[in-house]
Design a protein around this motif. Structure first.
Motif, PDB file in Angstrom:
ATOM      1  N   MET A  71     -25.758  43.174  92.774  1.00 26.22           N
ATOM      2  CA  MET A  71     -25.721  41.694  92.358  1.00 26.22           C
ATOM      3  C   MET A  71     -26.679  40.938  93.215  1.00 26.22           C
ATOM      4  N   ALA A  72     -27.451  40.290  92.271  1.00 28.19           N
ATOM      5  CA  ALA A  72     -28.469  39.349  92.869  1.00 28.19           C
ATOM      6  C   ALA A  72     -27.791  38.317  93.499  1.00 28.19           C
ATOM      7  N   LEU A  73     -28.415  37.630  94.588  1.00 29.05           N
ATOM      8  CA  LEU A  73     -28.170  36.411  95.517  1.00 29.05           C
ATOM      9  C   LEU A  73     -28.320  35.240  94.514  1.00 29.05           C
ATOM     10  N   GLN A  74     -27.482  34.535  94.597  1.00 28.77           N
ATOM     11  CA  GLN A  74     -27.459  33.170  93.861  1.00 28.77           C
ATOM     12  C   GLN A  74     -28.071  32.203  94.738  1.00 28.77           C
ATOM     13  N   ALA A  75     -29.254  31.676  94.566  1.00 28.09           N
ATOM     14  CA  ALA A  75     -30.294  30.741  95.135  1.00 28.09           C
ATOM     15  C   ALA A  75     -30.520  29.462  94.635  1.00 28.09           C
ATOM     16  N   ILE A  76     -30.872  28.546  95.510  1.00 30.42           N
ATOM     17  CA  ILE A  76     -31.207  27.114  95.253  1.00 30.42           C
ATOM     18  C   ILE A  76     -32.941  27.080  95.821  1.00 30.42           C
ATOM     19  N   ILE A  77     -33.507  26.344  95.039  1.00 31.54           N
ATOM     20  CA  ILE A  77     -34.738  25.775  95.452  1.00 31.54           C
ATOM     21  C   ILE A  77     -34.741  24.207  95.842  1.00 31.54           C
ATOM     22  N   VAL A  78     -34.909  23.832  96.960  1.00 30.04           N
ATOM     23  CA  VAL A  78     -34.979  22.444  97.395  1.00 30.04           C
ATOM     24  C   VAL A  78     -36.329  22.038  97.929  1.00 30.04           C
TER      25      VAL A  78
ATOM     26  N   GLU B 230     -41.837  18.441  95.911  1.00 27.19           N
ATOM     27  CA  GLU B 230     -42.784  18.451  95.377  1.00 27.19           C
ATOM     28  C   GLU B 230     -42.855  19.474  94.042  1.00 27.19           C
ATOM     29  N   GLU B 231     -43.294  19.064  92.959  1.00 28.43           N
ATOM     30  CA  GLU B 231     -43.022  19.689  91.694  1.00 28.43           C
ATOM     31  C   GLU B 231     -43.956  21.115  91.573  1.00 28.43           C
ATOM     32  N   TYR B 232     -45.099  20.913  92.157  1.00 30.61           N
ATOM     33  CA  TYR B 232     -45.923  22.103  92.292  1.00 30.61           C
ATOM     34  C   TYR B 232     -45.333  23.227  93.015  1.00 30.61           C
ATOM     35  N   SER B 233     -44.926  22.908  94.052  1.00 21.59           N
ATOM     36  CA  SER B 233     -44.160  23.815  95.163  1.00 21.59           C
ATOM     37  C   SER B 233     -42.831  24.325  94.639  1.00 21.59           C
ATOM     38  N   ARG B 234     -42.084  23.619  93.814  1.00 25.25           N
ATOM     39  CA  ARG B 234     -40.912  24.100  93.326  1.00 25.25           C
ATOM     40  C   ARG B 234     -41.155  25.147  92.151  1.00 25.25           C
ATOM     41  N   LYS B 235     -42.067  24.684  91.253  1.00 23.24           N
ATOM     42  CA  LYS B 235     -42.607  25.752  90.272  1.00 23.24           C
ATOM     43  C   LYS B 235     -43.238  27.079  90.749  1.00 23.24           C
ATOM     44  N   SER B 236     -43.956  27.088  91.663  1.00 22.84           N
ATOM     45  CA  SER B 236     -44.791  28.138  92.322  1.00 22.84           C
ATOM     46  C   SER B 236     -43.854  29.147  92.910  1.00 22.84           C
ATOM     47  N   LEU B 237     -42.807  28.586  93.836  1.00 28.28           N
ATOM     48  CA  LEU B 237     -42.074  29.246  94.447  1.00 28.28           C
ATOM     49  C   LEU B 237     -40.902  30.012  93.481  1.00 28.28           C
TER      50      LEU B 237
ATOM     51  N   VAL C 213     -32.282  32.633  90.948  1.00 23.02           N
ATOM     52  CA  VAL C 213     -32.592  31.140  91.288  1.00 23.02           C
ATOM     53  C   VAL C 213     -31.648  30.452  90.133  1.00 23.02           C
ATOM     54  N   SER C 214     -30.709  29.817  90.649  1.00 23.99           N
ATOM     55  CA  SER C 214     -29.450  29.287  89.852  1.00 23.99           C
ATOM     56  C   SER C 214     -29.730  27.721  89.612  1.00 23.99           C
ATOM     57  N   TYR C 215     -30.477  27.081  90.498  1.00 24.26           N
ATOM     58  CA  TYR C 215     -30.803  25.665  90.350  1.00 24.26           C
ATOM     59  C   TYR C 215     -32.071  25.455  91.261  1.00 24.26           C
ATOM     60  N   ILE C 216     -32.837  24.294  90.752  1.00 21.00           N
ATOM     61  CA  ILE C 216     -33.880  23.570  91.544  1.00 21.00           C
ATOM     62  C   ILE C 216     -33.609  22.232  91.847  1.00 21.00           C
ATOM     63  N   ALA C 217     -33.532  21.826  92.830  1.00 20.24           N
ATOM     64  CA  ALA C 217     -33.307  20.389  93.434  1.00 20.24           C
ATOM     65  C   ALA C 217     -34.539  19.671  93.811  1.00 20.24           C
TER      66      ALA C 217
ATOM     67  N   ILE D  29     -23.406  29.242  95.990  1.00 21.17           N
ATOM     68  CA  ILE D  29     -24.783  29.465  96.226  1.00 21.17           C
ATOM     69  C   ILE D  29     -24.882  30.270  97.555  1.00 21.17           C
ATOM     70  N   GLU D  30     -25.724  31.213  97.680  1.00 23.05           N
ATOM     71  CA  GLU D  30     -25.612  32.421  98.936  1.00 23.05           C
ATOM     72  C   GLU D  30     -26.809  32.085  99.680  1.00 23.05           C
ATOM     73  N   LEU D  31     -27.920  31.717  99.060  1.00 14.87           N
ATOM     74  CA  LEU D  31     -29.288  31.461  99.489  1.00 14.87           C
ATOM     75  C   LEU D  31     -29.970  29.963  99.209  1.00 14.87           C
ATOM     76  N   ALA D  32     -30.700  29.420  99.945  1.00  7.60           N
ATOM     77  CA  ALA D  32     -31.574  28.179  99.926  1.00  7.60           C
ATOM     78  C   ALA D  32     -32.828  28.455 100.478  1.00  7.60           C
ATOM     79  N   PHE D  33     -33.723  28.296  99.524  1.00  7.32           N
ATOM     80  CA  PHE D  33     -35.302  28.074  99.857  1.00  7.32           C
ATOM     81  C   PHE D  33     -35.406  26.442 100.128  1.00  7.32           C
ATOM     82  N   LEU D  34     -35.548  26.084 101.356  1.00  5.54           N
ATOM     83  CA  LEU D  34     -35.300  24.823 101.795  1.00  5.54           C
ATOM     84  C   LEU D  34     -36.801  24.102 102.323  1.00  5.54           C
ATOM     85  N   ASP D  35     -37.217  23.281 101.759  1.00  4.86           N
ATOM     86  CA  ASP D  35     -38.382  22.233 102.280  1.00  4.86           C
ATOM     87  C   ASP D  35     -37.775  21.547 103.320  1.00  4.86           C
ATOM     88  N   ILE D  36     -38.828  21.107 104.493  1.00 11.40           N
ATOM     89  CA  ILE D  36     -38.493  20.450 105.491  1.00 11.40           C
ATOM     90  C   ILE D  36     -38.582  19.021 105.329  1.00 11.40           C
TER      91      ILE D  36
END
Length: 256
Positions: free
Chosen positions: A1-8, A11-18, A31-35, A50-57
């Motif tokens: 089963m795939a990990l449920q992730a969120i992108i935070v 920057e719009e370009y960074s969100r979309k490219s990731l 990717v369940s949600y993009i914040a 959510i199990e995994l977050a790709f988090l900008d600093i």
């Protein structure tokens, strides 16, 4: 089963490219949600699994580090994504799975995701071992049983023989493993996460902050307060309420 992730990421370009990089190269992640902000992400993870977050600093109002405690409360793994390498040390010390510099390299992204999936496997394995124990205080040391223990760290995991561990010490929500060769390993899990498994294999919790390996025990003494003396001379405290249990289990171990 795939990990449920969120992108935070603010920057719009960074969100979309990731998002597209993950979609095209990481089948184990959904990717369940993009914040767009830390607050938006906080609200979402409080209501959704959510199990995994790709988090900008570096984000306005609240940084990724400001959001981190909220994610950790939900046991969400974090992969930091940032354009600034000066945050690397702080990010890794925060027990993140990994740290990716923008622009994100596909091979590094895949490697980071692989680390996250291994963390999940390790946590599930430890949970299964804990659930298998119905009467942990009645465990009797078993001779000649020294399996391995897998300990996660920021870049993956260590596999060590239990026979190498002299004792484990609690430090708040961390556990410090002291090894026979003189090394020590700091793991971001509380002592109770390891207690049941270790006690199956010739270890005992002798104090609220110490689990000891019978293999390294040399002496028990109440001369200067109750203590367990190891073969290398290290003295460890033993609580009064665990003293009798320790003496009984010592007899079973050393008279086998």
């Amino acid at each position: 089963m795939a990990l449920q992730a969120i992108i935070v990421d603010d920057e719009e370009y960074s969100r979309k490219s990731l998002f597209f990089l993950i979609q095209e190269n990481c089948p184990d992640v959904h990717v369940s949600y993009i914040a767009k902000s830390a607050q938006e992400a906080r609200e979402f993870v409080s209501k959704n699994r959510i199990e995994l977050a790709f988090l900008d600093i570096a984000m306005p109002k609240e940084s990724g580090f400001d959001l981190l405690p909220s994610l950790q409360e939900q046991n969400i793994m974090v992969i930091f994504t940032t354009a600034y390498d000066q945050y690397a040390l702080k990010a890794l010390k925060s027990n993140a799975v990994d740290y990716l510099l923008k622009p994100i390299d596909i091979a590094e992204l895949k490697e980071s995701v692989q680390k996250a999936t291994k963390w999940v496997e390790l946590n599930n394995a430890h949970a299964s071992l804990r659930n298998a124990q119905t009467e942990p205080r009645n465990i009797v040391p078993r001779p000649n049983t020294m399996p391995k223990l897998t300990l996660p760290h920021t870049h993956g995991f260590h596999i060590i023989d239990l026979s190498e561990i002299m004792y484990v010490e609690a430090d708040s929500n961390y556990s410090i493993f002291y090894l026979e060769r003189g090394d020590k390993m700091i793991i971001s899990k509380p002592l109770k996460e390891f207690e049941h498994y270790l006690e199956e294999n010739n270890f005992m919790r002798i104090h609220k902050s110490v689990i000891v390996n019978f293999r390294f025990v040399s002496e028990y003494s109440n001369k200067n307060g109750m203590q367990v003396i190891l073969k290398n001379g290290i003295a460890l405290p033993i609580s009064r309420r665990r003293s009798n249990e320790f003496q009984e289990k010592s007899k079973l171990y050393f008279q086998r």
